[in-house]
Motif scaffolding. Structure first.
Motif, PDB file in Angstrom:
ATOM      1  N   GLY A   1       0.823  -1.196   0.000  1.00  0.00           N
ATOM      2  CA  GLY A   1       0.000   0.000   0.000  1.00  0.00           C
ATOM      3  C   GLY A   1       0.851   1.237   0.000  1.00  0.00           C
ATOM      4  N   PRO A   2       0.214   2.356   0.218  1.00  0.00           N
ATOM      5  CA  PRO A   2       0.995   3.585   0.289  1.00  0.00           C
ATOM      6  C   PRO A   2       1.942   3.523   1.479  1.00  0.00           C
ATOM      7  CG  PRO A   2      -1.319   3.976   0.815  1.00  0.00           C
ATOM      8  CD  PRO A   2      -1.191   2.544   0.431  1.00  0.00           C
ATOM      9  N   MET A   3       3.098   4.097   1.300  1.00  0.00           N
ATOM     10  CA  MET A   3       4.092   4.067   2.361  1.00  0.00           C
ATOM     11  C   MET A   3       3.639   4.886   3.553  1.00  0.00           C
ATOM     12  SD  MET A   3       6.538   2.068   1.525  1.00  0.00           S
ATOM     13  CE  MET A   3       5.010   1.184   1.459  1.00  0.00           C
ATOM     14  N   GLY A   4       3.908   4.325   4.720  1.00  0.00           N
ATOM     15  CA  GLY A   4       3.612   5.055   5.942  1.00  0.00           C
ATOM     16  C   GLY A   4       4.639   6.140   6.174  1.00  0.00           C
ATOM     17  N   THR A   5       4.235   7.156   6.893  1.00  0.00           N
ATOM     18  CA  THR A   5       5.155   8.261   7.183  1.00  0.00           C
ATOM     19  C   THR A   5       5.332   8.473   8.682  1.00  0.00           C
ATOM     20  OG1 THR A   5       3.326   9.821   7.021  1.00  0.00           O
ATOM     21  CG2 THR A   5       4.635   9.449   5.025  1.00  0.00           C
ATOM     22  N   ALA A   6       4.729   7.621   9.504  1.00  0.00           N
ATOM     23  CA  ALA A   6       4.854   7.791  10.945  1.00  0.00           C
ATOM     24  C   ALA A   6       6.266   7.474  11.419  1.00  0.00           C
ATOM     25  CB  ALA A   6       3.842   6.907  11.673  1.00  0.00           C
ATOM     26  N   GLU A   7       6.894   6.487  10.790  1.00  0.00           N
ATOM     27  CA  GLU A   7       8.282   6.141  11.090  1.00  0.00           C
ATOM     28  C   GLU A   7       8.979   5.779   9.789  1.00  0.00           C
ATOM     29  OE1 GLU A   7       9.568   4.438  15.338  1.00  0.00           O
ATOM     30  OE2 GLU A   7       8.347   3.043  14.184  1.00  0.00           O
ATOM     31  N   HIS A   8      10.221   6.246   9.658  1.00  0.00           N
ATOM     32  CA  HIS A   8      11.006   5.978   8.454  1.00  0.00           C
ATOM     33  C   HIS A   8      12.465   5.869   8.888  1.00  0.00           C
ATOM     34  CE1 HIS A   8      12.027   7.238   4.043  1.00  0.00           C
ATOM     35  NE2 HIS A   8      12.545   6.086   4.374  1.00  0.00           N
ATOM     36  N   TYR A   9      13.028   4.663   8.734  1.00  0.00           N
ATOM     37  CA  TYR A   9      14.429   4.461   9.117  1.00  0.00           C
ATOM     38  C   TYR A   9      15.057   3.389   8.231  1.00  0.00           C
ATOM     39  CZ  TYR A   9      12.369   0.787  12.122  1.00  0.00           C
ATOM     40  OH  TYR A   9      11.662  -0.288  12.611  1.00  0.00           O
TER      41      TYR A   9
ATOM     42  N   SER B   1       5.684  -2.819   0.593  1.00  0.00           N
ATOM     43  CA  SER B   1       5.381  -3.147   1.983  1.00  0.00           C
ATOM     44  C   SER B   1       6.149  -2.173   2.873  1.00  0.00           C
ATOM     45  CB  SER B   1       5.780  -4.589   2.297  1.00  0.00           C
ATOM     46  OG  SER B   1       7.165  -4.693   2.518  1.00  0.00           O
ATOM     47  N   ALA B   2       5.886  -2.201   4.149  1.00  0.00           N
ATOM     48  CA  ALA B   2       6.593  -1.325   5.089  1.00  0.00           C
ATOM     49  C   ALA B   2       8.065  -1.686   5.202  1.00  0.00           C
ATOM     50  CB  ALA B   2       5.926  -1.384   6.465  1.00  0.00           C
ATOM     51  N   VAL B   3       8.445  -2.908   4.811  1.00  0.00           N
ATOM     52  CA  VAL B   3       9.834  -3.378   4.830  1.00  0.00           C
ATOM     53  C   VAL B   3      10.206  -3.699   3.391  1.00  0.00           C
ATOM     54  CG1 VAL B   3      11.413  -5.139   5.698  1.00  0.00           C
ATOM     55  CG2 VAL B   3       9.500  -4.373   7.134  1.00  0.00           C
ATOM     56  N   HIS B   4      11.125  -2.914   2.815  1.00  0.00           N
ATOM     57  CA  HIS B   4      11.466  -3.117   1.412  1.00  0.00           C
ATOM     58  C   HIS B   4      12.869  -2.592   1.119  1.00  0.00           C
ATOM     59  CE1 HIS B   4       9.643   0.917   1.664  1.00  0.00           C
ATOM     60  NE2 HIS B   4      10.507   1.237   0.724  1.00  0.00           N
ATOM     61  N   THR B   5      13.333  -2.876  -0.091  1.00  0.00           N
ATOM     62  CA  THR B   5      14.624  -2.350  -0.548  1.00  0.00           C
ATOM     63  C   THR B   5      14.400  -1.571  -1.840  1.00  0.00           C
ATOM     64  OG1 THR B   5      15.214  -4.301  -1.873  1.00  0.00           O
ATOM     65  CG2 THR B   5      15.910  -4.296   0.446  1.00  0.00           C
TER      66      THR B   5
ATOM     67  N   ASP C   1      22.557  -1.933  -2.151  1.00  0.00           N
ATOM     68  CA  ASP C   1      23.620  -1.683  -1.172  1.00  0.00           C
ATOM     69  C   ASP C   1      23.312  -2.243   0.217  1.00  0.00           C
ATOM     70  OD1 ASP C   1      21.661   0.033  -0.288  1.00  0.00           O
ATOM     71  OD2 ASP C   1      22.870   1.855  -0.446  1.00  0.00           O
ATOM     72  N   GLY C   2      22.233  -3.015   0.346  1.00  0.00           N
ATOM     73  CA  GLY C   2      21.885  -3.604   1.636  1.00  0.00           C
ATOM     74  C   GLY C   2      21.003  -2.737   2.510  1.00  0.00           C
ATOM     75  N   THR C   3      20.651  -1.559   2.030  1.00  0.00           N
ATOM     76  CA  THR C   3      19.783  -0.686   2.818  1.00  0.00           C
ATOM     77  C   THR C   3      18.365  -1.244   2.817  1.00  0.00           C
ATOM     78  OG1 THR C   3      21.099   1.272   2.287  1.00  0.00           O
ATOM     79  CG2 THR C   3      18.834   1.643   3.044  1.00  0.00           C
ATOM     80  N   ILE C   4      17.826  -1.434   4.012  1.00  0.00           N
ATOM     81  CA  ILE C   4      16.441  -1.865   4.186  1.00  0.00           C
ATOM     82  C   ILE C   4      15.642  -0.624   4.560  1.00  0.00           C
ATOM     83  CG2 ILE C   4      14.866  -3.350   5.483  1.00  0.00           C
ATOM     84  CD1 ILE C   4      17.407  -5.049   6.207  1.00  0.00           C
ATOM     85  N   HIS C   5      14.590  -0.360   3.829  1.00  0.00           N
ATOM     86  CA  HIS C   5      13.745   0.796   4.109  1.00  0.00           C
ATOM     87  C   HIS C   5      12.572   0.356   4.966  1.00  0.00           C
ATOM     88  CE1 HIS C   5      15.512   3.660   1.152  1.00  0.00           C
ATOM     89  NE2 HIS C   5      16.002   2.519   0.712  1.00  0.00           N
ATOM     90  N   ILE C   6      12.405   1.005   6.094  1.00  0.00           N
ATOM     91  CA  ILE C   6      11.241   0.802   6.957  1.00  0.00           C
ATOM     92  C   ILE C   6      10.414   2.073   6.848  1.00  0.00           C
ATOM     93  CG2 ILE C   6      10.399   0.338   9.282  1.00  0.00           C
ATOM     94  CD1 ILE C   6      12.179  -1.919   8.118  1.00  0.00           C
ATOM     95  N   GLU C   7       9.217   1.938   6.329  1.00  0.00           N
ATOM     96  CA  GLU C   7       8.314   3.080   6.191  1.00  0.00           C
ATOM     97  C   GLU C   7       6.968   2.641   6.758  1.00  0.00           C
ATOM     98  OE1 GLU C   7       8.546   4.892   2.277  1.00  0.00           O
ATOM     99  OE2 GLU C   7      10.621   4.230   2.125  1.00  0.00           O
ATOM    100  N   ALA C   8       6.781   2.911   8.040  1.00  0.00           N
ATOM    101  CA  ALA C   8       5.625   2.412   8.776  1.00  0.00           C
ATOM    102  C   ALA C   8       4.557   3.480   8.931  1.00  0.00           C
ATOM    103  CB  ALA C   8       6.065   1.933  10.159  1.00  0.00           C
ATOM    104  N   ASP C   9       3.318   3.028   9.000  1.00  0.00           N
ATOM    105  CA  ASP C   9       2.224   3.982   9.179  1.00  0.00           C
ATOM    106  C   ASP C   9       1.844   4.175  10.640  1.00  0.00           C
ATOM    107  OD1 ASP C   9       0.987   1.552   9.546  1.00  0.00           O
ATOM    108  OD2 ASP C   9      -0.397   1.759   7.882  1.00  0.00           O
ATOM    109  N   THR C  10       2.513   3.441  11.546  1.00  0.00           N
ATOM    110  CA  THR C  10       2.271   3.581  12.979  1.00  0.00           C
ATOM    111  C   THR C  10       3.615   3.621  13.701  1.00  0.00           C
ATOM    112  OG1 THR C  10       0.248   2.275  12.757  1.00  0.00           O
ATOM    113  CG2 THR C  10       1.116   2.561  14.981  1.00  0.00           C
ATOM    114  N   VAL C  11       3.779   4.528  14.631  1.00  0.00           N
ATOM    115  CA  VAL C  11       5.008   4.604  15.415  1.00  0.00           C
ATOM    116  C   VAL C  11       5.103   3.379  16.322  1.00  0.00           C
ATOM    117  CG1 VAL C  11       6.227   5.913  17.204  1.00  0.00           C
ATOM    118  CG2 VAL C  11       5.059   7.117  15.347  1.00  0.00           C
TER     119      VAL C  11
END
Length: 146
Positions: A30-38, A67-71, A75-85
């Motif tokens: 779905g659309p990427m969450g913006t509550a947490e991004h690391y 998904s909230a967990v993607h690349t 370079d090995g960077t895992i993107h976490i883009e969650a819709d809930t803190v």
């Protein structure tokens, strides 16, 4: 790659059944969450050779949904883009989406029966099942098979 995730490297990102793989990881597209991004980083080393983590794990090529967990990169960077803190995400969720088996004795088709699977998080040894490793901001994860 075999359907059971036991192939040998290199391991490309899946292009088929992405929605099913994402659902199997307990996530949704779905659309990427913006509550947490690391961004944790994953490095895989097998017999001294770096194994590339592919771009687009957890990304549906048909729709571009993620998904909230993607690349995005190789370079090995895992993107976490969650819709809930405060949501918890694990290394196992990434590997489930990738279609690779990850256990204390196996990464994909690489078994460590006669070797050692070393798992570290920010340089500290990790005990137990690497699939259960919680992903954290700016974390450096190394999976090493000797």
């Amino acid at each position: 790659m075999t359907a059971d995730g036991r192939s040998m490297p290199p391991w490309p990102a899946p292009v088929a059944d992405v929605p099913d793989r994402v659902a199997a990881a307990g996530l949704d597209l779905g659309p990427m969450g913006t509550a947490e991004h690391y961004h944790p980083n994953l490095q895989i080393i097998i017999d001294g050779q770096q194994v590339q983590v592919p771009a687009n794990i957890g990304v549906d090529p048909a729709t571009g949904a993620m998904s909230a967990v993607h690349t995005h990169e190789t370079d090995g960077t895992i993107h976490i883009e969650a819709d809930t803190v405060g949501e918890t995400f694990t290394l196992g969720q990434l590997f489930t989406q990738w279609g690779l088996k990850l256990t204390p004795t196996q990464i994909g088709g690489v078994r460590v029966d006669d070797g050692v699977l070393q798992v570290t998080s920010d340089g500290a040894p990790v005990e137990g099942d690497p699939a259960d490793l919680r992903l954290e901001p700016e974390q450096r994860i190394v999976l090493r098979v000797r």
